[in-house]
Design a protein around this motif. Sequence first.
Motif, short mmCIF file in Angstrom:
data_model
loop_
_atom_site.label_atom_id
_atom_site.label_comp_id
_atom_site.label_asym_id
_atom_site.label_seq_id
_atom_site.Cartn_x
_atom_site.Cartn_y
_atom_site.Cartn_z
N THR A 1 1.03 -6.26 13.74
CA THR A 1 -0.24 -6.49 13.03
C THR A 1 -1.13 -7.43 13.82
O THR A 1 -2.33 -7.19 13.99
CB THR A 1 0.02 -7.06 11.63
OG1 THR A 1 0.88 -6.18 10.90
CG2 THR A 1 -1.28 -7.22 10.86
N ILE B 1 -1.46 -11.66 5.43
CA ILE B 1 -0.66 -10.46 5.18
C ILE B 1 -0.30 -9.80 6.51
O ILE B 1 -0.91 -10.08 7.54
CB ILE B 1 -1.41 -9.44 4.29
CG1 ILE B 1 -2.74 -9.04 4.95
CG2 ILE B 1 -1.62 -9.98 2.89
CD1 ILE B 1 -3.50 -7.94 4.23
N TYR B 2 0.68 -8.90 6.47
CA TYR B 2 1.02 -8.10 7.64
C TYR B 2 1.55 -6.76 7.17
O TYR B 2 1.97 -6.61 6.02
CB TYR B 2 2.04 -8.81 8.53
CG TYR B 2 3.41 -8.97 7.92
CD1 TYR B 2 4.43 -8.05 8.16
CD2 TYR B 2 3.70 -10.07 7.10
CE1 TYR B 2 5.68 -8.21 7.61
CE2 TYR B 2 4.95 -10.23 6.54
CZ TYR B 2 5.94 -9.29 6.80
OH TYR B 2 7.18 -9.44 6.24
N ILE B 3 1.51 -5.78 8.07
CA ILE B 3 2.03 -4.45 7.75
C ILE B 3 3.47 -4.35 8.21
O ILE B 3 3.78 -4.59 9.37
CB ILE B 3 1.17 -3.36 8.42
CG1 ILE B 3 -0.23 -3.34 7.80
CG2 ILE B 3 1.82 -2.00 8.29
CD1 ILE B 3 -1.17 -2.35 8.41
N ILE C 1 2.35 -3.32 2.75
CA ILE C 1 1.76 -4.61 3.13
C ILE C 1 2.60 -5.73 2.54
O ILE C 1 2.96 -5.71 1.37
CB ILE C 1 0.30 -4.70 2.63
CG1 ILE C 1 -0.55 -3.63 3.31
CG2 ILE C 1 -0.27 -6.09 2.88
CD1 ILE C 1 -1.97 -3.57 2.80
#
Length: 352
Positions: free
Chosen positions: A147, A132-134, A66
Motif C-alpha cells: 500500500t 489504513i492499508y490493503i 482494508i
Amino acid sequence: VCYMTNAWDFAVYGLVLAIFTFLINFQKNGLKSLIRTAFNGLLVIIFWYIFSFPFSLKFIPMMEGIKISDGHSPFYQLFILYGGFWLICLPFIVKIIQLLFQKQFKKINYSHLFVFSLITTATILIIIPELIYIKDIYIYEHRRANTMFKLVYQAFILYSLAGGYILVNTSSLFKSVFKNFYKIIFALIFIIHLAYPYFAVKSYYDDLKQYKGLDGLKYLKELYPDNYLTVLWINKNISGQPVILEAAGDSYTNFNHISSATGLPTVQGWIVHEWLWRGGFYAPPPPQKNVDTIYNSNDLLEIKSLINKYQIKYIFVGAKEYEKYETLDPKKFENLGAKIIFHSGQTAIYQL
C-alpha cells in the motif's frame, strides 16, 4: 503488474481530478459545490462500474480487504522523505489559504488550483498508509509495504511537479524579498535530493570502487556464461513472441533470466509474483506443476500434450534446469522430434 499499478494510478489521478473539480465548483458556488462535486463523483463511479463490469465478472482481486494500520511511521522518517517538499510547497499553500480568507478565492487561476490539488493529493497519499492499508499476501511484518509503495511513489511525482511550478511562478506568488530567499531554500533542497542516487547506489553495491557499469547482463556473463551466450543468440536470431520453456523459481533469484533477458514469454514466471498478482496461490501451481512434468517426466505423450497446451516453440536447458531437475535427460526432447538449434557447454535450445 502493470495493470495493477495502473489501477492505482487511475485512483490517484481520479483523486486529483475530484479535488480540482471541487475547487473549481467552490469558486463558482461556494459550499453548494459539495453537492455538485459529489454528484459528478457519483456519475464517475456508476459509469466506471458499468464499463468495468464485464472484466470484473471473472477477475479475482489480490486484496483481502482494508485493514486499520496498527503500525505507523515515526514523524522524523516522514520528514526525511517529504520534508523538503513540504518546505517548498508550504509558502504556496499559505498563499492560497490567505486568498481564501481574504475572500479573493475567485481570483485564483485554474493553474494555481490544479497545483494545489496535486499538493493536497500527495499529502493524502502519505497519510492513508498511516491510517489504513490493503491486506494482500505479504506477511504481517510487511503488511503495509505494498500500500505504501503504490501510494507514496505517486506522492513524490506530484510534489515534484508542484515544486517546479511554484519555483517558476515565484514572482507572482511572493514579494521580492521573500522570493530570493525562497529560491535559495529551493536550491538547497534540490541539491540535497540530488544526493539520493549516490547513497542509494552505494547502499546496494556497498563499494562504488567496484563499479560494474550499466550492462544489465554482465552478472549473467560472470555467473552463467553459457546462458549469457544463449541470450545473445536468441536476441539476434529469434523474432516475434514464441513461447520458450525454462525452469521457474522464487522471486529475486537467478531463475527465469532467459525470458526476462530476451522478452520471450514463458509458461511460468517467478512463483511468488504470480501468486501475488493472480490473487492467490491457487493460480501458479497448475502451470508450475506442468513445467516440472515436462522436464521431469519420461512420458512422451504427456509431455507432447503439455507442449501443445502452452504452444511451446522452444525448450531451454541450462544450468538452472539441471540444478532444479537432477534427473533431467534432455535427449527425450529429441525423441519428440525437437532439434538443437544452439548449444554452448551443457546449455542448449531445442526447437520443436
